[in-house]
Enzyme design. Structure first.
Site, PDB file in Angstrom:
ATOM      1  N   ARG A  22      35.388  34.201  31.585  1.00  0.00           N
ATOM      2  CA  ARG A  22      35.705  33.875  29.438  1.00  0.00           C
ATOM      3  C   ARG A  22      37.152  34.057  29.698  1.00  0.00           C
ATOM      4  O   ARG A  22      37.163  32.718  28.139  1.00  0.00           O
ATOM      5  CB  ARG A  22      35.689  36.165  29.003  1.00  0.00           C
ATOM      6  CG  ARG A  22      34.480  37.106  29.227  1.00  0.00           C
ATOM      7  CD  ARG A  22      35.046  38.780  29.423  1.00  0.00           C
ATOM      8  NE  ARG A  22      34.574  38.572  28.315  1.00  0.00           N
ATOM      9  CZ  ARG A  22      34.622  40.128  27.269  1.00  0.00           C
ATOM     10  NH1 ARG A  22      35.086  40.883  28.458  1.00  0.00           N
ATOM     11  NH2 ARG A  22      34.654  40.622  26.815  1.00  0.00           N
ATOM     12  N   GLU A  36      40.741  29.214  48.119  1.00  0.00           N
ATOM     13  CA  GLU A  36      41.936  28.994  47.666  1.00  0.00           C
ATOM     14  C   GLU A  36      43.016  30.056  48.813  1.00  0.00           C
ATOM     15  O   GLU A  36      42.676  30.910  49.379  1.00  0.00           O
ATOM     16  CB  GLU A  36      42.281  29.693  45.888  1.00  0.00           C
ATOM     17  CG  GLU A  36      43.956  29.782  45.536  1.00  0.00           C
ATOM     18  CD  GLU A  36      44.273  30.461  44.265  1.00  0.00           C
ATOM     19  OE1 GLU A  36      44.821  29.875  43.278  1.00  0.00           O
ATOM     20  OE2 GLU A  36      44.312  32.109  44.717  1.00  0.00           O
TER      21      GLU A  36
HETATM   22  P1  0O2 Z   1      43.665  38.011  41.502  1.00  0.00           P
HETATM   23  O1  0O2 Z   1      43.983  39.299  41.536  1.00  0.00           O
HETATM   24  O2  0O2 Z   1      45.662  38.050  42.765  1.00  0.00           O
HETATM   25  O3  0O2 Z   1      43.320  37.083  42.410  1.00  0.00           O
HETATM   26  P2  0O2 Z   1      43.155  28.497  37.824  1.00  0.00           P
HETATM   27  O4  0O2 Z   1      42.666  28.623  36.016  1.00  0.00           O
HETATM   28  O5  0O2 Z   1      42.725  30.032  39.122  1.00  0.00           O
HETATM   29  O6  0O2 Z   1      43.520  27.306  38.443  1.00  0.00           O
HETATM   30  P3  0O2 Z   1      45.524  30.546  37.353  1.00  0.00           P
HETATM   31  O7  0O2 Z   1      45.201  31.794  37.189  1.00  0.00           O
HETATM   32  O8  0O2 Z   1      46.552  30.667  36.208  1.00  0.00           O
HETATM   33  O9  0O2 Z   1      44.537  28.954  36.678  1.00  0.00           O
HETATM   34  O10 0O2 Z   1      45.641  30.084  38.508  1.00  0.00           O
HETATM   35  P4  0O2 Z   1      47.416  30.763  39.548  1.00  0.00           P
HETATM   36  O11 0O2 Z   1      48.636  30.706  38.790  1.00  0.00           O
HETATM   37  O12 0O2 Z   1      47.917  29.611  40.495  1.00  0.00           O
HETATM   38  O13 0O2 Z   1      47.093  31.762  40.300  1.00  0.00           O
HETATM   39  C1  0O2 Z   1      45.915  32.531  40.213  1.00  0.00           C
HETATM   40  C2  0O2 Z   1      46.856  33.694  41.761  1.00  0.00           C
HETATM   41  O14 0O2 Z   1      47.904  33.926  42.257  1.00  0.00           O
HETATM   42  C3  0O2 Z   1      46.467  35.193  40.954  1.00  0.00           C
HETATM   43  O15 0O2 Z   1      45.576  35.431  41.131  1.00  0.00           O
HETATM   44  C4  0O2 Z   1      47.585  35.822  40.933  1.00  0.00           C
HETATM   45  O16 0O2 Z   1      47.086  36.158  42.726  1.00  0.00           O
HETATM   46  C5  0O2 Z   1      48.563  34.689  42.116  1.00  0.00           C
HETATM   47  N1  0O2 Z   1      49.505  34.801  40.973  1.00  0.00           N
HETATM   48  C6  0O2 Z   1      49.790  34.029  40.092  1.00  0.00           C
HETATM   49  N2  0O2 Z   1      51.105  34.227  38.989  1.00  0.00           N
HETATM   50  C7  0O2 Z   1      51.660  35.429  39.642  1.00  0.00           C
HETATM   51  C8  0O2 Z   1      52.742  36.842  39.075  1.00  0.00           C
HETATM   52  O17 0O2 Z   1      53.262  35.881  38.219  1.00  0.00           O
HETATM   53  N3  0O2 Z   1      52.412  37.727  39.925  1.00  0.00           N
HETATM   54  C9  0O2 Z   1      51.657  38.029  40.459  1.00  0.00           C
HETATM   55  N4  0O2 Z   1      51.390  39.214  41.217  1.00  0.00           N
HETATM   56  N5  0O2 Z   1      50.862  37.250  41.209  1.00  0.00           N
HETATM   57  C10 0O2 Z   1      50.626  35.726  40.481  1.00  0.00           C
HETATM   58  P5  0O2 Z   1      44.301  36.137  39.519  1.00  0.00           P
HETATM   59  O18 0O2 Z   1      43.236  35.197  39.002  1.00  0.00           O
HETATM   60  O19 0O2 Z   1      45.171  36.567  39.190  1.00  0.00           O
HETATM   61  O20 0O2 Z   1      43.997  37.654  40.333  1.00  0.00           O
END
Ligand code: 0O2
Length: 240
Positions: free
Chosen positions: A92, A176
């Site tokens: 989404r 990842e």
């Molecule tokens: P989960 O449950 O941890 O997997 P993308 O579409 O993937 O290229 P995105 O989502 O902006 O773009 O990717 P990014 O910035 O590389 O970050 C992906 C993951 O990094 C996140 O997964 C988190 O695990 C971690 N992360 C990124 N920024 C932060 C932050 O500010 N704080 C924390 N605690 N973790 C962060 P998801 O998808 O959020 O979920």
């Protein structure tokens, strides 16, 4: 359109689309997906295989370092496959078609491997060792250590493709890899808790965010100082 895409764009795909449009992220929805979508289950199994491949690569590197230098650069490895709910949220957010093919093409973090190290330099050492392997293909890299997020988040993110070997087929899957220090991991898990805590008054949430940004700076300083101590020990011939 490939076979798996055809299956999902059929009746199951249609129903999923309708459920999504009406924002029905209910348990029934998740159960329905898990029960009915064989291609999704298969895809998730492939991602689990890719995780095993990457996790083993890191374990092998850790073992080798332990033999050669008498130290383990890796403190812990955590792995996860993104939940179906998480995948649907990303579909989404990215506004991509709800098909198996599009999920596989556009979502890079369905398979996740998090490697936690004691020292920042080990992060880059391990990343280099992984990327030098001839069956690992780098797709993308985000260095939130050199350039932290505004929140203070630090980690090195790699999107890699690795082969998995099935009965009659070799398949490249994306994984990842998040590499971080213990301090970065500690910070990220607390920040994650704060971020997803509902019912925090707005001004309290703002103060917590500021406090966390400050903590991120302190934890970066701590990482650098600990690294420095280790480097001085190494220079004195006490450790490698
Ligand atoms: P989960 O449950 O941890 O997997 P993308 O579409 O993937 O290229 P995105 O989502 O902006 O773009 O990717 P990014 O910035 O590389 O970050 C992906 C993951 O990094 C996140 O997964 C988190 O695990 C971690 N992360 C990124 N920024 C932060 C932050 O500010 N704080 C924390 N605690 N973790 C962060 P998801 O998808 O959020 O979920």
């Amino acid at each position: 359109m490939n076979d798996s895409e055809a299956i999902v764009t059929g009746s199951i795909g249609e129903t999923l689309g309708n459920l999504l449009q009406s924002s029905l992220m209910s348990d029934d929805f998740l159960k329905f997906v898990q029960k009915n979508t064989l291609p999704l289950d298969t895809l998730m199994a492939y991602y689990r295989c890719a995780i095993m491949e990457v996790e083993t690569k890191f374990k092998v590197l850790n073992e080798q370092f332990s033999l050669e230098y008498d130290r383990n650069p890796i403190e812990s490895i955590k792995t996860r496959v993104k939940s179906i709910e998480g995948i649907v949220r990303k579909v989404r957010k990215k506004e991509i078609p709800l098909t198996i093919h599009s999920i596989e093409q556009n979502i890079n973090d369905i398979a996740g491997v998090r490697v936690v190290c004691s020292f920042p330099e080990d992060i880059y050492l391990l990343a280099d060792c992984l990327l030098r392997q001839d069956d690992v293909r780098l797709i993308g890299k985000k260095d939130y250590i050199k350039k932290p997020k505004p929140s203070g988040y630090r980690s090195l993110h790699l999107i890699v493709a690795v082969p998995i070997f099935l009965q009659d087929e070799k398949r490249e899957m994306k994984v990842e890899v998040q590499l971080r220090t213990i301090a970065m991991d500690f910070w990220a898990s607390l920040e994650h808790k704060v971020r997803y805590k509902k019912n925090i008054p707005e001004n309290e949430a703002e103060q917590l965010a500021e406090e966390l940004t400050e903590c991120a700076k302190i934890s970066a300083q701590l990482d650098n100082r600990m690294q420095n101590i280790r480097n001085r020990l190494a220079a004195a011939g006490e450790t490698k």
